[in-house]
Scaffold this motif. Structure first.
Motif, PDB file in Angstrom:
ATOM      1  N   ILE A  49     -20.871 -22.653  27.661  1.00  0.00           N
ATOM      2  CA  ILE A  49     -21.475 -22.820  29.433  1.00  0.00           C
ATOM      3  C   ILE A  49     -22.224 -22.882  30.135  1.00  0.00           C
ATOM      4  CG2 ILE A  49     -20.710 -20.636  31.358  1.00  0.00           C
ATOM      5  CD1 ILE A  49     -18.236 -20.849  29.752  1.00  0.00           C
ATOM      6  N   VAL A  50     -23.816 -22.883  29.159  1.00  0.00           N
ATOM      7  CA  VAL A  50     -24.950 -23.107  29.878  1.00  0.00           C
ATOM      8  C   VAL A  50     -24.685 -24.681  29.292  1.00  0.00           C
ATOM      9  CG1 VAL A  50     -27.031 -23.220  29.209  1.00  0.00           C
ATOM     10  CG2 VAL A  50     -26.001 -21.407  29.091  1.00  0.00           C
ATOM     11  N   GLY A  51     -23.815 -25.165  28.730  1.00  0.00           N
ATOM     12  CA  GLY A  51     -24.532 -26.821  28.791  1.00  0.00           C
ATOM     13  C   GLY A  51     -23.163 -27.439  30.135  1.00  0.00           C
ATOM     14  N   LEU A  52     -22.066 -26.498  29.841  1.00  0.00           N
ATOM     15  CA  LEU A  52     -21.498 -27.146  30.964  1.00  0.00           C
ATOM     16  C   LEU A  52     -22.043 -26.776  32.277  1.00  0.00           C
ATOM     17  CD1 LEU A  52     -17.845 -26.260  29.970  1.00  0.00           C
ATOM     18  CD2 LEU A  52     -18.733 -28.130  30.089  1.00  0.00           C
ATOM     19  N   MET A  53     -22.840 -25.724  33.064  1.00  0.00           N
ATOM     20  CA  MET A  53     -23.651 -25.581  33.465  1.00  0.00           C
ATOM     21  C   MET A  53     -24.686 -26.343  33.801  1.00  0.00           C
ATOM     22  SD  MET A  53     -22.386 -22.779  34.720  1.00  0.00           S
ATOM     23  CE  MET A  53     -23.879 -22.121  36.601  1.00  0.00           C
ATOM     24  N   ARG A  80     -20.500 -28.570  36.564  1.00  0.00           N
ATOM     25  CA  ARG A  80     -20.422 -27.762  36.169  1.00  0.00           C
ATOM     26  C   ARG A  80     -18.268 -27.654  36.802  1.00  0.00           C
ATOM     27  NH1 ARG A  80     -24.550 -26.140  40.350  1.00  0.00           N
ATOM     28  NH2 ARG A  80     -26.106 -26.768  38.857  1.00  0.00           N
ATOM     29  N   ASP A  81     -17.947 -28.528  37.211  1.00  0.00           N
ATOM     30  CA  ASP A  81     -16.458 -28.297  37.388  1.00  0.00           C
ATOM     31  C   ASP A  81     -16.386 -27.831  35.958  1.00  0.00           C
ATOM     32  OD1 ASP A  81     -17.003 -29.117  39.643  1.00  0.00           O
ATOM     33  OD2 ASP A  81     -16.579 -31.619  39.104  1.00  0.00           O
ATOM     34  N   ALA A  82     -16.309 -28.179  34.924  1.00  0.00           N
ATOM     35  CA  ALA A  82     -15.246 -27.830  33.890  1.00  0.00           C
ATOM     36  C   ALA A  82     -15.283 -25.814  33.066  1.00  0.00           C
ATOM     37  CB  ALA A  82     -15.291 -28.194  32.405  1.00  0.00           C
ATOM     38  N   LEU A  91      -6.693 -14.343  33.843  1.00  0.00           N
ATOM     39  CA  LEU A  91      -5.794 -15.070  34.434  1.00  0.00           C
ATOM     40  C   LEU A  91      -6.217 -15.266  36.476  1.00  0.00           C
ATOM     41  CD1 LEU A  91      -2.480 -13.582  32.999  1.00  0.00           C
ATOM     42  CD2 LEU A  91      -2.676 -16.193  33.439  1.00  0.00           C
ATOM     43  N   LEU A  92      -6.813 -14.052  35.792  1.00  0.00           N
ATOM     44  CA  LEU A  92      -7.967 -14.054  37.433  1.00  0.00           C
ATOM     45  C   LEU A  92      -8.467 -14.815  38.172  1.00  0.00           C
ATOM     46  CD1 LEU A  92      -8.305 -12.468  40.401  1.00  0.00           C
ATOM     47  CD2 LEU A  92      -9.870 -10.987  38.320  1.00  0.00           C
ATOM     48  N   ASP A  93      -8.934 -15.470  36.546  1.00  0.00           N
ATOM     49  CA  ASP A  93     -10.484 -16.659  36.736  1.00  0.00           C
ATOM     50  C   ASP A  93      -9.774 -17.969  36.779  1.00  0.00           C
ATOM     51  OD1 ASP A  93     -12.376 -14.488  36.373  1.00  0.00           O
ATOM     52  OD2 ASP A  93     -12.333 -15.384  34.742  1.00  0.00           O
ATOM     53  N   LEU A  94      -8.302 -17.739  36.507  1.00  0.00           N
ATOM     54  CA  LEU A  94      -7.483 -19.214  36.156  1.00  0.00           C
ATOM     55  C   LEU A  94      -7.144 -18.851  37.858  1.00  0.00           C
ATOM     56  CD1 LEU A  94      -5.888 -21.872  35.812  1.00  0.00           C
ATOM     57  CD2 LEU A  94      -4.491 -19.881  34.889  1.00  0.00           C
ATOM     58  N   TYR A  95      -6.299 -17.906  38.589  1.00  0.00           N
ATOM     59  CA  TYR A  95      -6.049 -18.023  40.074  1.00  0.00           C
ATOM     60  C   TYR A  95      -7.204 -17.924  40.986  1.00  0.00           C
ATOM     61  CZ  TYR A  95      -4.020 -16.051  44.244  1.00  0.00           C
ATOM     62  OH  TYR A  95      -3.135 -16.147  45.722  1.00  0.00           O
ATOM     63  N   VAL A  96      -8.254 -18.007  40.796  1.00  0.00           N
ATOM     64  CA  VAL A  96      -9.432 -17.736  41.608  1.00  0.00           C
ATOM     65  C   VAL A  96     -10.133 -19.609  41.188  1.00  0.00           C
ATOM     66  CG1 VAL A  96     -11.920 -17.482  41.660  1.00  0.00           C
ATOM     67  CG2 VAL A  96     -10.294 -15.540  41.261  1.00  0.00           C
ATOM     68  N   PHE A  97     -10.207 -20.029  40.502  1.00  0.00           N
ATOM     69  CA  PHE A  97     -10.468 -21.177  40.402  1.00  0.00           C
ATOM     70  C   PHE A  97      -9.383 -22.530  40.985  1.00  0.00           C
ATOM     71  CE2 PHE A  97      -9.054 -25.493  38.121  1.00  0.00           C
ATOM     72  CZ  PHE A  97     -10.339 -25.688  37.677  1.00  0.00           C
ATOM     73  N   LEU A  98      -8.504 -22.397  40.706  1.00  0.00           N
ATOM     74  CA  LEU A  98      -7.326 -23.079  41.406  1.00  0.00           C
ATOM     75  C   LEU A  98      -7.193 -22.490  42.916  1.00  0.00           C
ATOM     76  CD1 LEU A  98      -4.356 -22.110  38.951  1.00  0.00           C
ATOM     77  CD2 LEU A  98      -5.446 -24.523  39.504  1.00  0.00           C
ATOM     78  N   ASP A  99      -7.450 -21.674  43.847  1.00  0.00           N
ATOM     79  CA  ASP A  99      -8.082 -21.021  45.510  1.00  0.00           C
ATOM     80  C   ASP A  99      -8.640 -22.001  45.834  1.00  0.00           C
ATOM     81  OD1 ASP A  99      -6.466 -19.728  47.549  1.00  0.00           O
ATOM     82  OD2 ASP A  99      -8.778 -18.504  46.993  1.00  0.00           O
ATOM     83  N   ILE A 100      -9.665 -21.882  45.160  1.00  0.00           N
ATOM     84  CA  ILE A 100     -10.894 -22.618  45.164  1.00  0.00           C
ATOM     85  C   ILE A 100     -10.371 -24.611  45.046  1.00  0.00           C
ATOM     86  CG2 ILE A 100     -13.258 -23.292  45.418  1.00  0.00           C
ATOM     87  CD1 ILE A 100     -13.849 -20.389  44.344  1.00  0.00           C
ATOM     88  N   ALA A 101     -10.007 -24.531  44.435  1.00  0.00           N
ATOM     89  CA  ALA A 101      -9.707 -25.621  43.986  1.00  0.00           C
ATOM     90  C   ALA A 101      -8.727 -26.610  45.364  1.00  0.00           C
ATOM     91  CB  ALA A 101      -9.409 -25.745  43.076  1.00  0.00           C
ATOM     92  N   GLN A 102      -8.017 -25.610  45.683  1.00  0.00           N
ATOM     93  CA  GLN A 102      -7.527 -25.992  47.024  1.00  0.00           C
ATOM     94  C   GLN A 102      -7.310 -25.944  48.309  1.00  0.00           C
ATOM     95  OE1 GLN A 102      -3.675 -24.137  46.567  1.00  0.00           O
ATOM     96  NE2 GLN A 102      -3.078 -24.229  44.497  1.00  0.00           N
ATOM     97  N   GLY A 103      -9.134 -26.171  48.506  1.00  0.00           N
ATOM     98  CA  GLY A 103      -9.478 -25.597  49.523  1.00  0.00           C
ATOM     99  C   GLY A 103     -10.041 -24.103  50.389  1.00  0.00           C
ATOM    100  N   ARG A 104      -9.254 -23.272  49.987  1.00  0.00           N
ATOM    101  CA  ARG A 104      -8.834 -22.200  50.783  1.00  0.00           C
ATOM    102  C   ARG A 104     -10.298 -21.041  50.192  1.00  0.00           C
ATOM    103  NH1 ARG A 104      -3.719 -22.573  48.614  1.00  0.00           N
ATOM    104  NH2 ARG A 104      -3.730 -21.112  47.243  1.00  0.00           N
ATOM    105  N   GLY A 105     -10.040 -20.915  49.077  1.00  0.00           N
ATOM    106  CA  GLY A 105     -10.975 -19.624  48.606  1.00  0.00           C
ATOM    107  C   GLY A 105     -11.478 -17.959  49.342  1.00  0.00           C
ATOM    108  N   SER A 106     -10.268 -18.044  50.117  1.00  0.00           N
ATOM    109  CA  SER A 106     -10.149 -16.571  50.983  1.00  0.00           C
ATOM    110  C   SER A 106      -9.874 -15.305  49.967  1.00  0.00           C
ATOM    111  CB  SER A 106      -9.091 -17.031  51.704  1.00  0.00           C
ATOM    112  OG  SER A 106      -7.901 -16.860  51.794  1.00  0.00           O
ATOM    113  N   GLN A 107      -9.529 -15.578  49.332  1.00  0.00           N
ATOM    114  CA  GLN A 107      -9.612 -13.975  48.417  1.00  0.00           C
ATOM    115  C   GLN A 107     -10.188 -13.861  47.263  1.00  0.00           C
ATOM    116  OE1 GLN A 107      -6.600 -12.400  49.445  1.00  0.00           O
ATOM    117  NE2 GLN A 107      -6.724 -13.796  51.171  1.00  0.00           N
ATOM    118  N   ALA A 108     -11.112 -15.212  46.776  1.00  0.00           N
ATOM    119  CA  ALA A 108     -11.881 -15.494  45.815  1.00  0.00           C
ATOM    120  C   ALA A 108     -12.668 -13.550  45.912  1.00  0.00           C
ATOM    121  CB  ALA A 108     -13.397 -16.620  46.102  1.00  0.00           C
TER     122      ALA A 108
END
Length: 351
Positions: free
Chosen positions: A108-112, A116-118, A172-189
């Motif tokens: 994770i440190v390396g990806l950061m 960062r997107d991964a 699953l929660l992290d995946l949902y947040v990722f998809l929510d933000i990726a779709q430009g919403r992020g309101s539920q994050a």
């Protein structure tokens, strides 16, 4: 009046929990039982994660966002490390174990730094892989906990399965947040992250419960010779029963499957298989059956308090004693004693 972000409240509760677990472990160490350090570190890492979440989402401290994924990557390896101490010693030296389980955080440190997107998807993979590894360790059921006192094996097994499920739900929660933000919403994050902290509190409470009763492999008695192969479930059951009934091994509140294997000179796996095939029970249920049978005899023939009887037959906690007593008799101990005495008074005298 300023409001306190919910993650800070979660961190405070976790801190209280950690203090209580350490106090319990101090009592265990006084009796020669080392603490389950991975579980303690798991609670400590969760406190740090909750504080960082509060800083990030409650006060918009941007620096916290760089630490949150790294701390999150430490949680699954610590959970796995705590479980593995209850199952068996790792074939790897301690140094190699630490390096191996530090790899997710290093990734994770390396990806950061470089991609960062991964990061979010990498965290999902870490949580899923370690949850699967914990479930793999638990595939024999409660008998997998060879280094845990048999009194606590069944509730500990259920707690560990629950913790693994919580890791999967977190993924699953992290995946949902990722998809929510990726779709430009992020309101539920923010709401979802807060819920994740609360779910983490529940999972860590379970882990702390396990940690408070987790012996270390180094305390096991190693004086008995290695067991050889024993053929036939009937012979194995006869040997086990003779040891339990004759030597009252079930009086030992710290009796584990490994210790029973050394006392009977039968491999633990053969004991587990023979008991399961012959009785349909796991080892914990089978041994606790002897304890409950003696408890029933003492309840019927003596005026000893229930708590004293509980200790006499090998239980250490009232909750475990009451649970197992109800499993065997469908009654609470006090109710069973009253019913038995009532039946005795109503029974006609022998001619």
């Amino acid at each position: 009046m300023p409001s306190i972000p919910l993650p800070f409240v979660v961190a405070l509760l976790l801190l209280v929990l950690l203090i209580e677990v350490i106090r319990r472990d101090d009592r265990l160490r006084a009796g020669g039982k080392p603490a389950n350090l991975p579980f303690l570190a798991l609670i400590g890492a969760s406190i740090l994660q909750s504080v960082l979440s509060g800083l990030r989402w409650g006060y918009e401290v941007q620096g916290a966002m760089y630490l949150l994924p790294v701390v999150a990557a430490l949680l699954p390896p610590l959970a796995y490390g705590g479980v593995s101490l209850l199952v068996r010693k790792s074939p790897l030296p301690l140094g190699r174990q630490l390096v191996l389980h530090a790899l997710p955080a290093a990734l994770i440190v390396g990806l950061m730094l470089f991609w960062r997107d991964a990061v979010d998807m990498a965290l999902v993979a870490v949580f899923v892989i370690y949850a699967a590894a914990i479930l793999f360790l638990m595939r024999p059921g409660a008998d997998a906990l060879r280094l845990m006192p048999l009194e606590n094996a069944t509730p500990a097994y259920r707690s560990i399965i629950f913790a693994a499920v919580m890791l999967l739900l977190s993924a699953l929660l992290d995946l949902y947040v990722f998809l929510d933000i990726a779709q430009g919403r992020g309101s539920q994050a923010i709401i979802l992250i807060t819920m994740g902290n609360l779910a983490g509190l529940i999972a860590l409470s379970v882990a702390a419960t396990i940690a408070s009763r987790s012996p270390s492999p180094v305390e096991e008695d190693r004086d008995a010779p290695a067991a050889g192969p024993v053929e036939g479930d009937r012979e194995i059951m006869a040997t086990i029963t003779a040891q339990l009934e004759g030597r009252k091994l079930y009086h030992d509140a710290e009796l584990t499957l490994d210790r029973l294997a050394r006392k009977t000179l039968i491999p633990a796996r053969q004991i587990s298989g023979a008991i399961n095939r012959s009785t349909g029970k796991n080892v914990s249920q089978y041994v606790n059956g002897f304890r409950i049978a003696e408890a029933c005899d003492l309840l019927a023939t003596s005026d000893k308090p229930v708590t004293e009887i509980m200790f006499d037959v090998g239980f250490q906690t009232k909750s475990n004693f009451n649970r197992e007593f109800r499993r065997v008799t469908d009654m609470a101990p006090v109710q069973w004693r009253e019913t038995r005495r009532r039946e005795t008074r109503l029974r006609p005298p022998s001619p």
